[in-house]
Write an enzyme that holds these catalytic residues in place. Structure first.
Site, PDB file in Angstrom:
ATOM      1  N   GLU A   1      10.534  -4.675   4.688  1.00 10.92           N
ATOM      2  CA  GLU A   1      10.632  -6.076   4.272  1.00 10.92           C
ATOM      3  C   GLU A   1      10.317  -6.207   2.780  1.00 10.92           C
ATOM      4  O   GLU A   1      11.043  -6.876   2.020  1.00 10.92           O
ATOM      5  CB  GLU A   1       9.645  -6.956   5.056  1.00 10.92           C
ATOM      6  CG  GLU A   1       9.946  -7.109   6.530  1.00 10.92           C
ATOM      7  CD  GLU A   1       9.333  -6.032   7.399  1.00 10.92           C
ATOM      8  OE1 GLU A   1       9.005  -4.942   6.865  1.00 10.92           O
ATOM      9  OE2 GLU A   1       9.181  -6.266   8.609  1.00 10.92           O
TER      10      GLU A   1
ATOM     11  N   LYS B   1       7.525  -0.654  12.203  1.00  8.21           N
ATOM     12  CA  LYS B   1       8.102  -0.264  10.922  1.00  8.21           C
ATOM     13  C   LYS B   1       9.289   0.688  11.099  1.00  8.21           C
ATOM     14  O   LYS B   1      10.139   0.780  10.230  1.00  8.21           O
ATOM     15  CB  LYS B   1       7.040   0.380  10.028  1.00  8.21           C
ATOM     16  CG  LYS B   1       6.005  -0.625   9.527  1.00  8.21           C
ATOM     17  CD  LYS B   1       5.092  -0.028   8.478  1.00  8.21           C
ATOM     18  CE  LYS B   1       4.125  -1.070   7.971  1.00  8.21           C
ATOM     19  NZ  LYS B   1       3.322  -0.646   6.838  1.00  8.21           N
TER      20      LYS B   1
ATOM     21  N   LYS C   1       0.841  -1.202   0.000  1.00  9.89           N
ATOM     22  CA  LYS C   1       0.000   0.000   0.000  1.00  9.89           C
ATOM     23  C   LYS C   1       0.879   1.255   0.000  1.00  9.89           C
ATOM     24  O   LYS C   1       0.685   2.162  -0.783  1.00  9.89           O
ATOM     25  CB  LYS C   1      -0.900  -0.045   1.230  1.00  9.89           C
ATOM     26  CG  LYS C   1      -1.863   1.106   1.353  1.00  9.89           C
ATOM     27  CD  LYS C   1      -2.825   0.872   2.512  1.00  9.89           C
ATOM     28  CE  LYS C   1      -3.623   2.118   2.829  1.00  9.89           C
ATOM     29  NZ  LYS C   1      -4.566   1.909   3.922  1.00  9.89           N
TER      30      LYS C   1
ATOM     31  N   GLU D   1      -5.180  -7.314  14.969  1.00 11.30           N
ATOM     32  CA  GLU D   1      -4.676  -5.998  14.579  1.00 11.30           C
ATOM     33  C   GLU D   1      -5.819  -4.987  14.615  1.00 11.30           C
ATOM     34  O   GLU D   1      -5.608  -3.804  14.864  1.00 11.30           O
ATOM     35  CB  GLU D   1      -4.046  -6.058  13.179  1.00 11.30           C
ATOM     36  CG  GLU D   1      -3.128  -4.878  12.902  1.00 11.30           C
ATOM     37  CD  GLU D   1      -2.404  -4.981  11.579  1.00 11.30           C
ATOM     38  OE1 GLU D   1      -2.088  -6.089  11.127  1.00 11.30           O
ATOM     39  OE2 GLU D   1      -2.154  -3.937  10.979  1.00 11.30           O
TER      40      GLU D   1
ATOM     41  N   GLY E   1      -5.001  -2.253   5.160  1.00 12.39           N
ATOM     42  CA  GLY E   1      -4.182  -3.379   4.704  1.00 12.39           C
ATOM     43  C   GLY E   1      -4.857  -4.723   4.924  1.00 12.39           C
ATOM     44  O   GLY E   1      -4.957  -5.551   4.011  1.00 12.39           O
ATOM     45  N   ARG E   2      -5.338  -4.960   6.142  1.00 12.41           N
ATOM     46  CA  ARG E   2      -5.922  -6.274   6.461  1.00 12.41           C
ATOM     47  C   ARG E   2      -7.321  -6.453   5.872  1.00 12.41           C
ATOM     48  O   ARG E   2      -7.926  -7.501   6.042  1.00 12.41           O
ATOM     49  CB  ARG E   2      -5.930  -6.493   7.968  1.00 12.41           C
ATOM     50  CG  ARG E   2      -6.663  -5.424   8.751  1.00 12.41           C
ATOM     51  CD  ARG E   2      -6.292  -5.487  10.227  1.00 12.41           C
ATOM     52  NE  ARG E   2      -6.795  -4.365  10.998  1.00 12.41           N
ATOM     53  CZ  ARG E   2      -6.182  -3.201  11.122  1.00 12.41           C
ATOM     54  NH1 ARG E   2      -5.057  -2.981  10.502  1.00 12.41           N
ATOM     55  NH2 ARG E   2      -6.698  -2.233  11.866  1.00 12.41           N
TER      56      ARG E   2
ATOM     57  N   HIS F   1      -5.573 -34.281  17.479  1.00 11.24           N
ATOM     58  CA  HIS F   1      -4.515 -35.165  17.969  1.00 11.24           C
ATOM     59  C   HIS F   1      -3.408 -34.391  18.668  1.00 11.24           C
ATOM     60  O   HIS F   1      -2.330 -34.914  18.886  1.00 11.24           O
ATOM     61  CB  HIS F   1      -3.957 -35.994  16.812  1.00 11.24           C
ATOM     62  CG  HIS F   1      -5.013 -36.893  16.246  1.00 11.24           C
ATOM     63  ND1 HIS F   1      -5.175 -38.188  16.665  1.00 11.24           N
ATOM     64  CD2 HIS F   1      -5.996 -36.643  15.346  1.00 11.24           C
ATOM     65  CE1 HIS F   1      -6.214 -38.713  16.022  1.00 11.24           C
ATOM     66  NE2 HIS F   1      -6.726 -37.790  15.217  1.00 11.24           N
TER      67      HIS F   1
HETATM   68  C1  G6Q Z   1      -2.669  -3.999   7.885  1.00 11.14           C
HETATM   69  C2  G6Q Z   1      -1.439  -3.376   8.343  1.00 11.14           C
HETATM   70  C3  G6Q Z   1      -0.168  -4.052   7.913  1.00 11.14           C
HETATM   71  C4  G6Q Z   1       0.219  -3.732   6.469  1.00 11.14           C
HETATM   72  C5  G6Q Z   1       1.659  -4.172   6.250  1.00 11.14           C
HETATM   73  C6  G6Q Z   1       2.129  -3.925   4.850  1.00 11.14           C
HETATM   74  O1  G6Q Z   1      -3.771  -3.593   8.150  1.00 11.14           O
HETATM   75  O2  G6Q Z   1      -1.456  -2.036   8.063  1.00 11.14           O
HETATM   76  O3  G6Q Z   1      -0.203  -5.433   8.080  1.00 11.14           O
HETATM   77  O4  G6Q Z   1      -0.639  -4.360   5.586  1.00 11.14           O
HETATM   78  O5  G6Q Z   1       2.473  -3.517   7.177  1.00 11.14           O
HETATM   79  O6  G6Q Z   1       2.040  -2.577   4.524  1.00 11.14           O
HETATM   80  P1  G6Q Z   1       2.219  -2.113   3.038  1.00 11.14           P
HETATM   81  O7  G6Q Z   1       1.128  -2.704   2.226  1.00 11.14           O
HETATM   82  O8  G6Q Z   1       2.145  -0.609   3.066  1.00 11.14           O
HETATM   83  O9  G6Q Z   1       3.560  -2.609   2.569  1.00 11.14           O
END
Ligand code: G6Q
Length: 547
Positions: A216, A509, A210, A358, A272-273, A389
């Site tokens: 990462e 981050k 996003k 989250e 994001g989620r 199990h």
């Molecule tokens: C989700 C969070 C988080 C995000 C990641 C990746 O709701 O905000 O999990 O999706 O940190 O972020 P980017 O898409 O900006 O790389």
């Protein structure tokens, strides 16, 4: 949204629930079922093809009435309407929360700052569909003229968990001639293992971020770029044929070297989620095709409409959200187990962990004051029957109360002999055993010696939901995910928290950024951390093999 809502513990329904809990907390499901032979059918409800049997919960009609009253007193209806109207209900980030617009049909109108966002949603979907058709048909060629046979999604958190969960869930419908891989971790092992057997000339990377700044993802994207260029003779022109981006930030995509013609856009009103239905779902669309993806969106939309319009007493997400509050805040349950009896849903619990924790793992309310009760419980789980199990022992006979969601499908996707009947028999047997247990009398009657009886007693009274649908399809998956999304929304509304920010993740981050130069630089750094962190960094610097 300006409506003033009373503090949670001051709401009349909350006080009544506290008093009611004292009365019913020892009531056993055996009694509840014995006194109401129709309970099973009465406390089962169906909507949009999803059946929820919530009869094996430790609730009476009075409990349910009070929980529904709590939803009313918490202005849940107004909060739902505010979300669907595009109000900026994500207050701490001053953003609208409109994942529901991502699955709204063409012709719908949902306004953000006075602008209807549905046409742009469909424009991106059409662009994605066109791209997917070109990849799937082989019309899109790599730098050396070969068709794409491997797709690697690089992203993390919300830009990874949805895609990987959906790919695994819908693998049955996926194009098997394309290999899909997902790289998220900055641990180089993730990238190396994902690409070791792939040919760069046939590989497409989707850089999903996003913000297009996430450490990462950007680190993995740079490694992917080097891997492609090394493999294809170093011509930077190869990037255009082997990289596409999914992001809200065109400038950063361009700065990375990806042509914005190969960028699929989404918007800041998509969390994001909650982004699986946006262009973040590009890998899913590549796997199951544009029609499959539209069916997924249609499933989401049906559950959205159910949530928006159904009376609360028949509203599946509302009921599930309220039951979660009952156990978390009145019984003190700290976790919820999600147990899909469907191997394809093996990543569903991991996906739900982000969605639930989250979103609602927050310690302050919207006005910044401390919350008066526990918020999001810890979600965890594994596909059945494997869990039976291992950790089910604790659920059956441990000292903790663990409400469980059992998820099952009537039809097997791969019918194989007796497998599916055996699988389903396990679902029914587990929820029955958890609810009713086995009394000392029953254990004795089986001829168990007295000393062994306590070990073989099952108290029962372990609450479960059973969620049943006909068949795991893209449409059903959409309904299932939306069911949990809106259950999370319901709980966030009751706790009066911002379910759509993630300041705890934002912290992560930036934290490592300060230490990276301290571990990388040749010159010995001046370390200003605590003595433990300083010494860990020094040991690492001393011991690491310099490349
Ligand atoms: C989700 C969070 C988080 C995000 C990641 C990746 O709701 O905000 O999990 O999706 O940190 O972020 P980017 O898409 O900006 O790389």
């Amino acid at each position: 949204m300006t409506a003033v809502i009373q503090a949670l513990t001051a709401r009349p329904a909350w006080k009544a629930l506290e008093a009611h809990h004292q009365k019913v907390r020892d009531l056993h499901l055996r009694e509840l079922f014995a006194t109401d032979p129709k309970r099973g059918a009465r406390l089962t409800t169906e909507a949009v093809g999803v059946t929820l049997d919530y009869s094996k919960n430790r609730v009476t009609d009075e409990t349910l009435g009070l929980l529904l009253q709590l939803a009313e007193e918490s202005s849940l209806r107004a909060r739902i309407d505010a979300m669907f109207r595009g109000e900026k209900i994500n207050r701490t980030e001053d953003r609208a929360v409109l994942h529901v617009a991502l699955r709204a049909p063409k012709g719908a109108s949902i306004l953000v700052d006075g602008q209807n966002v549905v046409p742009q949603v469909h424009a991106v979907l059409d662009k994605m569909a066109d791209f997917c058709n070109r990849i799937r048909s082989g019309a899109w060629k790599g730098h050396t003229g070969k068709p794409i046979r491997n797709v690697v999604n690089i992203g993390i958190g919300g830009s990874d968990l949805g895609p990987v969960m959906a790919y695994e869930a819908l693998k049955h419908y996926s194009m098997r001639s394309i290999t899909f891989r997902f790289v998220s971790n900055v641990d180089g092992n993730d990238f190396v293992e994902a690409t070791r057997d792939l040919d760069p000339s046939e590989t497409l990377f989707i850089i999903s971020s996003k913000t297009f700044t996430t450490l990462e993802t950007m680190t993995n994207a740079q490694s992917a770029r080097s891997w492609v260029l090394e493999g294809l003779g170093g011509d930077a022109g190869a990037v255009a044929r082997h990289f596409v981006a999914v992001s809200t930030d065109a400038a950063k995509v361009s700065a990375f070297g990806i042509d914005t013609a190969n960028m699929f856009e989404f918007w800041d009103w998509v969390g994001g989620r909650y982004s699986l239905c946006s262009a973040i779902g590009l890998s899913t669309m590549l796997a199951i095709g544009p029609d499959g993806f539209r069916a997924l969106l249609h499933g989401f939309h049906q559950m959205d409409e159910h949530f928006r319009t159904a009376p609360f007493e028949r509203n599946l997400p509302v009921l599930m959200g309220l039951l979660g509050i009952w156990y978390s805040d009145f019984f003190g349950a700290q976790t919820v187990a999600v147990l899909p009896y469907e191997q394809y849903l093996k990543r569903f619990p991991a996906y739900l962990q982000q969605l639930t924790m989250e979103s609602n793992g927050k310690h302050v309310t919207l006005d910044g004051t401390g919350v008066a009760c526990p918020t999001a419980p810890i979600y965890w789980g594994e596909p059945g029957t494997n869990g039976q199990h291992s950790f089910y022992q604790l659920i059956h006979q441990g000292t903790r109360l663990i409400p469980c969601d059992f998820i099952a499908f009537v039809e097997a996707l791969n019918p194989l002999g007796r497998h599916h009947d055996i699988l389903m028999a396990n679902v029914f047997a587990q929820t029955e055993a958890l609810a009713f247990g086995k009394t000392p009398e029953q254990v004795k009657a089986e001829g168990t010696p007295d000393w062994l009886v306590p070990h073989r007693v099952f108290e029962g009274n372990r609450p479960t939901n059973t969620i049943l649908a006909q068949r795991l399809t893209p449409e059903t998956l959409g309904k299932l995910v939306a069911l949990y999304e809106h259950g999370v929304f319901t709980q966030g509304a009751i706790w009066s928290i911002d379910s759509f920010d993630q300041w705890g993740v934002e912290l992560g981050k930036v934290l490592a950024q300060r230490i990276i130069p301290e571990v990388e630089n040749e010159a010995e750094p001046d370390l200003g951390h605590d003595s433990s962190t300083n010494s860990l960094i020094r040991s690492y610097r001393r011991l690491k093999v310099r490349s």
